[in-house]
Design a protein around this motif. Structure first.
Motif, short mmCIF file in Angstrom:
data_model
loop_
_atom_site.label_atom_id
_atom_site.label_comp_id
_atom_site.label_asym_id
_atom_site.label_seq_id
_atom_site.Cartn_x
_atom_site.Cartn_y
_atom_site.Cartn_z
N GLY A 257 46.71 48.79 42.09
CA GLY A 257 46.43 49.17 40.72
C GLY A 257 45.77 48.13 39.84
O GLY A 257 44.55 48.00 39.76
N SER A 258 46.60 47.36 39.16
CA SER A 258 46.12 46.50 38.11
C SER A 258 45.13 45.49 38.61
O SER A 258 44.29 45.03 37.87
N ARG A 259 45.24 45.08 39.85
CA ARG A 259 44.37 44.00 40.27
C ARG A 259 43.33 44.45 41.27
O ARG A 259 42.66 43.65 41.88
N GLY A 260 43.19 45.77 41.44
CA GLY A 260 42.26 46.27 42.44
C GLY A 260 40.87 46.57 41.92
O GLY A 260 40.00 46.95 42.69
N GLY A 693 42.79 48.81 37.23
CA GLY A 693 42.88 47.94 36.07
C GLY A 693 42.46 46.52 36.39
O GLY A 693 42.33 46.15 37.54
N SER A 694 42.25 45.77 35.32
CA SER A 694 41.90 44.37 35.51
C SER A 694 42.44 43.55 34.36
O SER A 694 42.39 43.95 33.21
N GLN A 695 42.96 42.38 34.69
CA GLN A 695 43.36 41.41 33.67
C GLN A 695 42.65 40.09 33.96
O GLN A 695 43.09 39.02 33.54
N LEU A 759 36.46 46.74 28.02
CA LEU A 759 36.07 45.47 28.58
C LEU A 759 36.80 44.31 27.91
O LEU A 759 36.73 44.15 26.69
N LEU A 760 37.50 43.55 28.71
CA LEU A 760 38.19 42.37 28.19
C LEU A 760 37.16 41.31 27.92
O LEU A 760 36.35 40.98 28.79
N PHE A 761 37.19 40.77 26.73
CA PHE A 761 36.14 39.83 26.42
C PHE A 761 36.63 38.78 25.44
O PHE A 761 37.39 39.07 24.52
N TYR A 762 36.20 37.56 25.66
CA TYR A 762 36.50 36.48 24.73
C TYR A 762 35.42 36.55 23.65
O TYR A 762 34.44 35.83 23.69
N GLY A 763 35.62 37.48 22.73
CA GLY A 763 34.57 37.79 21.76
C GLY A 763 34.92 37.30 20.37
O GLY A 763 35.98 36.72 20.15
#
Lengths: 1034, 523
Positions: A257-260, A693-695, A759-763
């Motif tokens: 899941g989360s890391r796939g 998912g992705s972290q 999208l996770l972003f350092y924005g």
């Protein structure tokens, strides 16, 4: 000897081919333990026999022996024999082994012995077992898009990290090494890259334990700028790896899941085989050299070119002649010769293992010493590993399995960084350094020209940078067969990594060579290296604990077959470390002969550069999967995983990731026999859908406000984002598996479509009004990735003695950004006159990593650059390839085997930052060395080297990556069971129009934490390597 | 074997049992004394006062705020020299007034100044800090607000208790200057008086100096934002405030115009200067190496970067004998081969850039004589074009190790500036005090700089004098705008720029992340 074979007469290239003898490549496949169907134990008998290779009668170890109609069996020992207890109703045994055909042996009428002779083949790919995470399946039964690569297909030669084993061998998997340094990290993308912040790296699972992404090797020396951290997988001995399974689509990766979201790579290590213990020993020796060098001016031509550039810039010929006298220091040096070397590498492996009466054990050890092709760079590795299995109770209902491995890696680093400024680091300095400068000055010290240029030999002598990494990985599990088909399994995994990197700079370094920086890890120490020296010690420690509980259920009801798993997983990772900086020696070193004692305690001043740092994060998951098969025709898989991570904001810690897949095996339909069955022996179609998912890229505390207190001083480090949530990728795909009648041609075709959002972003923080101007948030907009993957296997020749197998894979891929309205630039261009420059962007409607720069139109009459549209920025292609392909040819002739592997990437652009920073007419004008091409160019010596498409080049290439030839001796000795000798080559030739050394390069030029792609800046060049090896079984 | 396996089994189940229940996934930090996350629902914890002061360090360097204040004027420019200093056109765009909302230094400065506004606000509005600490934090917030008001004409603010996701509110330029004035007036009674030892702290005199600047520039900041270049109408009441504050500060006996101009800039200016009112010290994480290196040639110690030059017209505004133009300094010039002030003509320096070596005529990298010339092209210059500056002479004893240990302090506020502000306020309608006239004030300073008295002092003459006295101290842009000449042509910018260039654009990224901001007129 080679000439006796007509196959090898045609081409010199073939002479260089890799070797790997089939017999040694036999892959031993473990019995398919998951699919346990309860047998009737009313009447049992024991059957024994021996499985041999039809070609030469040699025993086949690890062949799978299964009573037909069941899924539980045994495997053969090292001598090819087996022993199996079967029910009275069993009349046939099915015998398979990877690399060989399938065979059914009749044991009707109460037979108790049955031998089998298997023919080698490449047409049984469907029998390959693929790890699917919390279980295994045959590739042919997989509903999703998976790939399995086994020892037979691994790349040969100097292999420092596991991904080098399968680079190029699988469609949809792109592996780009960052540079040619031993143990260098690689960028691995499964089905393209779609996260704009995350590293896009897949999840690695080693023997069931998902590894935490980061390694503990430092990315900085604290002295010479930033480098790409080494590959975190280098602690694994590639020789211990039995197989690699790659889960490419959402339906197969969803169990993680989360890391796939970036795909999953499952590494399975070898286990013990053979009833009697068997030893295996192998040793390789390799010679490596730089595959390509810069074509730099020699001393005489250099002086002429300086003079000419001065005249071109308006100096009178007479004055220019005088000026050159000041530049000419009389020596004649090729600085590339001074920093490059021929690297000699050695590798030794010894293993011993057995499998008998419910006990199996394998012990192995290895030692590697790889010399880099740049002086001072080296990788040394020692590994030890034990894998064991013990079964207990009646019918082996309780099984304990374990794996313990230890790796020690020692790296030595040359002073080379990713992002050198105007002075360049080692390679840049060696390119630009005046070839008339001597190595030593008259005073016996290293020559200091006093003009800010760095003496490359002094750099090698006075920088010392090493690390020492220890990693311990263990995994123990117990599974208990509760009742018919229901198995409970508990697993505990432990991963502990410690590293210490020690970097020293000698106080005798002249100020130019030591650089101007007094700033170490963001702390200004107010003193330079020159005269002070410096030591930096970085300690890193990381520890991961994993606990999992699973319940597996397997049952067949008539034509219905169910295989289900449900589980709970908890993983926590903690890390800590320090970095100490010291300067000012107790016993100063001044004269060239003084000895610099490399010990931090030898320094007077010491400071902690970072606060002792610490982090902890946790991941907690609930998951389940059901595989349901009807009549071996309709296969369904449903998966659900719920993941919670401590890294997210308090409002959104959990994510739910479902997936579904189905496969229809048309060949098993009644109508097939009279239609497609006339052409095909296998024809199946697949469809899948899933969300992952992705972290990636998130630190432990990125979602919370963080304070630091040091010596009583509070520092508000950053603000948190309570709403931060999982990045999500939704994939839809369809696929086709087929084999023509006779199985000479088989293949798979897949189409996929992935949408990546949140999208996770350092924005940017609103208005920049915070402790940091950026923070982590979920950006609006999404990335779409589409692609087609094709894999084909063809048996070109299938004679008794002579065989030729061809494997071809190719991938077409495209990606694009939608609804994206934020300005995000990356790809800092480094070098003299290039401060603040960048060349890459993320733009709505364009692929990720699109190049952005003015379009170069050539030089005007004065030799000044002309640009289109008043030098406005244009969006010009992407750094991501749109097409990749790999071609493998395997030959065997009696005891000879040969293979060669070529690969290609197309449709991408590389930014030649090396040329932008160093190969300008202005460089030679200011007495910096350049290539002959630059010296002869019409450029004006005062034309600025602005960022433009002048330095953007097509990267398309074709490479002969790997070739080998091997011979397996006919051993009659009792002491020695097998002996194989081989010669192999890596990176043997490269066809490309790229003007730099190698277009397959990715020097990290991230900007503000936003990753970059496709930069070439004086990176560690790729080696060409030839390896001689032997393999011994006894 | 059995025993081994039994013990392994035991270890396994012990491990499994140790984690039997589900975790809440709370963030876990190790040691509350080193790294901590504050209690949820409570206002952000402010940084300590010394950390908040560190925000000033961002102002000291060749780029960002300093470059925006100098490269845009008649004092400094960054020519491209072949392979050197193209730098994405960043310096060129500042000098040509062709920047836009994507300009890297405008963006970075915005982020830095707003980060400082955030940090100063947390402490200024802290529920736990004492009054004296909060007064110092408020002074720093007022200073950063002044800078933001001066550069962009819009100043963000947000209560300390708000979340980072909350959009900051925006003061217009007019609201911002009122806010700055009222804040400063409220804290002056709380702050302690200037002493040499507190020159790096927010003192009463530092706050009064900033307040005087605010009143002097108030007409500029109150101008219609659609037409920000003026002409401006200065109110006599504001000018009288400037004069009153200037007199109040000058009354402090610890402050006086130095007999030796260079005492304010040399490496031991911390002990020598009697003019520097508010400074940042080398021990506080700054250095002044950049100020030498930005102009020094590669072959000059300590390893120059061969970049920026002054403009010929500006150089020519000095008369010979003016110590500010050029002065040999004992213990410096004899070791480095160069004076303090401007560097022009054949350059001299120690061989191999090593202090202690004999001083010789220097050569450029191609082997030609290193002669700095007044003529310089912004686009195509060779190595030796352009007059360089040496305003903060570094300690030669530190140069062989890079100069980082040289202890020059950077003064944000200096007494000579204040005295010239008083002269200006009188010229702009303020009432003279203490029998001083603009000419007496200016000539009082000139006498100490080794130049003859000026007969009359009008605004034009005063601006020129401010240039000579305060060059490279980051006030030039602010001065040229107030005097209405910021957009006029200079050297390599032959056309006047548009009046809207007197404020910078709000950076694109800030504009898209905070909708309360609106782009300035003309961008």
């Amino acid at each position: 000897m080679l000439k006796s074979s007509p196959l090898f007469n045609n081409s010199i290239i073939l002479m260089l081919m890799l070797m790997s003898f089939k017999k040694l490549l036999q892959i031993v496949v473990l019995p398919c333990l998951l699919l346990i169907a309860q047998q009737s134990f009313a009447q049992e008998r024991t059957v024994t026999g021996k499985v041999t290779d039809s070609k030469d009668g040699s025993p086949i170890a690890g062949a799978s022996v299964i009573p037909k109609g069941t899924t539980k069996g045994t495997s053969t020992g090292a001598d090819g024999t087996y022993k199996i207890t079967v029910g009275s109703n069993v009349t046939t045994l099915v015998i398979t082994s990877v690399g060989f055909g399938r065979m059914e042996v009749d044991i009707s009428g109460g037979k108790t012995t049955a031998d089998a002779s298997l023919a080698a083949s490449a047409d049984n790919l469907g029998e390959v077992i693929v790890s699917t995470g919390y279980g295994t399946r045959k590739v042919k039964d997989a509903t999703g898009s998976v790939a399995a690569i086994t020892t037979k297909d691994f790349n040969k030669g100097v292999i420092s990290t596991p991904e080098q084993l399968f680079q190029g061998r699988t469609p949809g998997v792109t592996i780009t090494p960052s540079n040619g340094e031993p143990g260098a990290a690689a960028t691995i993308n499964i089905r393209g890259t779609s996260s704009i912040r995350g590293n896009n790296d897949p999840l690695y699972v080693v023997d069931g334990v998902p590894l935490d992404g980061g390694g503990t090797s430092g990315g900085m020396s604290g002295i010479e700028g930033s480098t790409t951290p080494k590959n975190p997988l280098m602690f694994l001995n590639p020789n211990d790896i039995e197989s690699v399974s790659i889960l490419k689509d959402a339906s197969s990766a969803a169990i993680y899941g989360s890391r796939g979201a970036n795909g999953v790579i499952i590494i399975t290590t070898k286990s013990g085989k053979g009833r009697a213990g068997a030893f295996s020993f192998s040793s390789n020796t390799s010679v490596s050299w730089a595959a390509n060098r810069y074509d730099l001016l020699n001393a005489q031509d250099f002086l002429q070119a300086v003079k000419k550039a001065n005249i071109d810039a308006g100096t009178s010929p007479a004055d220019a002649a005088i000026a050159v006298l000041a530049v000419d220091k009389g020596a004649s040096n090729d600085w590339q010769d001074e920093i490059f070397r021929t690297g000699i590498s050695q590798n030794y492996n010894l293993s011993w293992g057995f499998s008998n009466k419910g006990t199996s054990l394998r012990l192995s050890g290895s030692y590697d010493n790889q010399e880099g092709i740049i002086k001072n760079s080296e990788l040394q590795r020692a590994t030890g590993r034990a894998n064991f299995t013990q079964k207990f109770l009646a019918n082996d209902r309780l099984k304990i399995e374990g794996m313990v491995s230890y790796g020690n890696v020692k790296n030595k680093y040359a002073p080379n960084s990713n992002n050198a400024g105007y002075q360049g680091s080692l390679i840049g300095a060696a390119i630009a350094y005046n070839p008339t400068y001597p190595i030593f000055g008259a005073d016996g010290h290293y020559y200091d020209p006093g003009d800010g240029n760095r003496n490359p030999v002094e750099m090698l002598a006075y920088f010392d940078d090493k690390d020492n990494i220890n990693r311990f990985l263990a995994n123990i599990s117990a599974s208990f067969d509760i009742t018919s088909g229901l198995i409970y399994k508990a697993t505990y995994g432990y991963d502990n990594s410690k590293s210490l990197r020690k970097s020293f700079a000698d106080p005798r370094l002249s100020s130019a060579v030591a650089g101007g920086t007094t700033n170490v890890f963001g702390v200004d120490y107010g003193n330079g290296i020159s005269g002070n020296g410096r030591a930096v010690y970085q300690n890193n420690h990381q520890n991961t604990n994993l606990v999992e509980h699973t319940l597996t259920y397997n049952k067949t009801f008539g034509i219905h077959d169910i295989n289900a798993v449900a589980g709970y997983s908890y993983q926590s990772t903690t890390g800590n470390g320090t970095a100490d900086v010291a300067w000012g020696l107790n016993t100063p070193v001044v004269a060239p002969t003084d000895v610099f004692v490399k010990d931090i305690n030898n320094f007077k001043n010491k400071k902690i550069a970072y606060l002792p740092w610490y982090f902890k994060y946790e991941l907690q998951s609930y998951f389940g999967r059901v595989n349901y098969t009807i009549n071996n025709k309709y296969l369904f898989t449903g998966t659900l995983r719920i993941d919670g991570s401590s890294k997210f904001g308090e409002n959104n810690k959990y994510g739910t990731f479902p997936a579904f897949a189905a496969k229809w095996r048309l060949m098993n339909e009644d109508f097939a026999a009279n239609s497609i069955g006339k052409i095909f022996s296998d024809f199946s179609i697949r469809a899948n859908y899933g969300k992952l998912g992705s972290q990636d890229g998130l630190g432990a505390y990125d979602a919370v406000e963080l304070l630091e207190t040091y010596n009583g001083v509070v520092n508000n480090l950053h603000q948190g984002n309570k709403d931060l949530k999982w990045e999500e990728a939704t994939t839809t795909g369809v696929g086709l598996d087929f084999a023509l009648k006779g199985n000479r041609l088989s293949g798979t075709i897949d189409y996929y479509y992935t949408k990546r959002e949140n999208l996770l972003f350092y924005g940017p923080v609103p208005g920049g009004f915070s402790a940091t101007s950026n923070y982590f948030s979920n950006l609006p907009g999404f990335v779409k990735n589409k692609g087609v993957e094709v894999s084909l296997n063809y048996q070109a020749l299938k004679k008794t003695k002579l065989r030729w197998d061809i494997n071809y894979n190719m991938t077409f891929q495209h990606n694009k950004l939608y609804d994206f309205n934020v300005t995000v630039n990356t790809g800092g261009v480094n070098g003299q006159g290039l401060s603040g420059a960048y060349a890459q962007t993320f733009a709505n409607g364009f692929p990720l990593f699109t190049w952005k720069m003015p379009e170069f139109l050539g030089f005007d009459g004065n030799g000044d650059a002309r640009y289109a549209d008043g030098a406005k920025d244009h969006l010009l292609g992407s750094a991501l390839p749109t097409f990749t392909a790999g071609l493998t040819n395997n030959f065997s002739l009696g005891r000879w085997a040969a293979s060669f592997f070529m690969n290609t990437s197309r449709g991408f652009f590389v930014y030649n930052n090396t040329a932008n920073a160093l190969f300008l007419k202005g460089s030679i004008k200011t007495a910096h060395n350049v290539t002959y091409a630059v010296a002869n160019s019409p450029e004006d010596p005062i034309n600025p080297g602005s960022v433009s498409s002048r330095f953007l080049e097509e990267g398309d290439f074709i490479r002969l990556s790997n070739a080998s030839i091997s011979y397996s001796f006919n051993i009659k000795s009792k002491a020695i069971k097998s002996l194989t000798a081989s010669v192999s080559g890596q990176n043997l030739f490269l066809i490309t129009n790229y003007t730099g050394l190698d277009p397959e390069v990715n020097v990290d030029h991230q900007l503000g934490g936003v990753p970059s792609r496709g930069f070439d800046y004086a990176g560690y060049p790729k080696a060409r390597t030839v390896t001689l090896g032997i393999n011994l079984g006894f | 074997m059995k025993i081994i396996i039994k013990s392994l089994l035991f270890v396994l189940f012990a491990a499994v049992l140790s984690v039997t229940s589900c975790t809440k996934l709370d963030v876990k930090v190790k040691d509350p004394n080193s790294i901590a996350t504050p209690t949820p629902g409570v206002a952000p914890t402010p940084s300590s006062l010394s950390k908040v002061y560190e925000q000033l360090n961002q102002l000291i360097g060749q780029g960002n705020w300093y470059a925006m204040s100098e490269h845009t004027t008649d004092e400094l420019m960054g020519p491209t020299r072949g392979t050197d200093w193209d730098d994405f056109g960043t310096w060129r765009k500042l000098h040509l007034h062709t920047w836009d909302g994507a300009h890297n230094q405008i963006n970075d400065t915005w982020n830095g100044i707003n980060g400082a506004l955030f940090q100063t606000t947390l402490l200024a509005e802290s529920a736990t800090a004492d009054a004296a600490t909060k007064a110092e934090a408020k002074f720093l917030r007022a200073y950063f607000s002044y800078i933001a008001c001066d550069l962009w004409g819009q100043v963000q603010h947000r209560p300390a208790t708000a979340l980072v996701q909350d959009l900051p509110d925006v003061y217009t330029r007019s609201q911002a200057i009122d806010f700055i004035i009222s804040e400063l007036e409220s804290i002056i009674p709380t702050l302690s008086s200037f002493t040499t030892a507190t020159r790096n702290k927010a003192t009463k005199e530092a706050a009064q100096f900033l307040l005087a600047k605010a009143y002097l520039n108030k007409a500029v900041f109150k101008q219609d934002p659609e037409d920000p270049a003026g002409p401006f109408t200065f109110a006599a009441a504001d000018m009288n405030k400037v004069i009153q504050l200037a007199d109040a500060i000058a009354a402090n006996a610890a402050l006086a115009i130095d007999d030796n101009y260079w005492d304010n800039f040399v490496w031991d200016n911390g002990t020598k200067s009697s003019e520097n009112i508010f400074v940042r010290q080398n021990s506080q994480g700054i250095n002044m190496v950049w100020a030498s290196c930005m102009g020094n040639h590669y072959n000059m110690p300590p390893d120059g970067w061969n970049g920026f030059t002054t403009l010929a017209d500006f150089y020519n505004s000095f008369t010979d004998g003016d110590v500010r133009k050029s002065k040999d300094i004992t213990g410096f010039t004899d070791l480095t081969g160069r004076p303090a002030g401007f560097l022009i003509g054949q350059q001299r320096g120690p061989t191999a850039k090593h202090i202690g070596n004999p001083i010789v005529d220097l050569k450029d990298r191609s082997g030609n004589p290193l002669i700095f010339t007044p003529q310089v092209s912004l686009f195509f210059s060779t190595e030796s074009k352009g007059i360089r500056t040496n305003k903060w002479p570094l300690n030669p004893a530190e140069m062989n190790a890079g100069g980082w240990g040289s202890t020059n302090e950077f003064a944000f506020f200096r007494l000579a500036d204040l005295r010239l502000m008083k002269a200006e306020a009188i010229l702009r309608g303020g009432t003279a005090t203490g029998g001083e006239t603009p000419a007496s004030i200016v000539n009082g300073i000139r006498a100490k700089r080794g130049v003859a008295n000026l007969g009359t002092v009008d605004l034009t003459a005063l601006l020129a004098e401010r240039g000579r006295e305060l060059y490279l101290e980051a006030w030039r842009r602010n001065d040229m705008i107030r005097f209405g000449v910021f957009n006029a042509p200079v050297g390599e910018r032959p056309q006047a720029s548009d009046g809207t260039r007197v404020v910078f654009p709000i950076p694109n990224i800030a504009l898209s992340s905070n909708p309360n901001l609106h782009q300035n007129a003309g961008y």
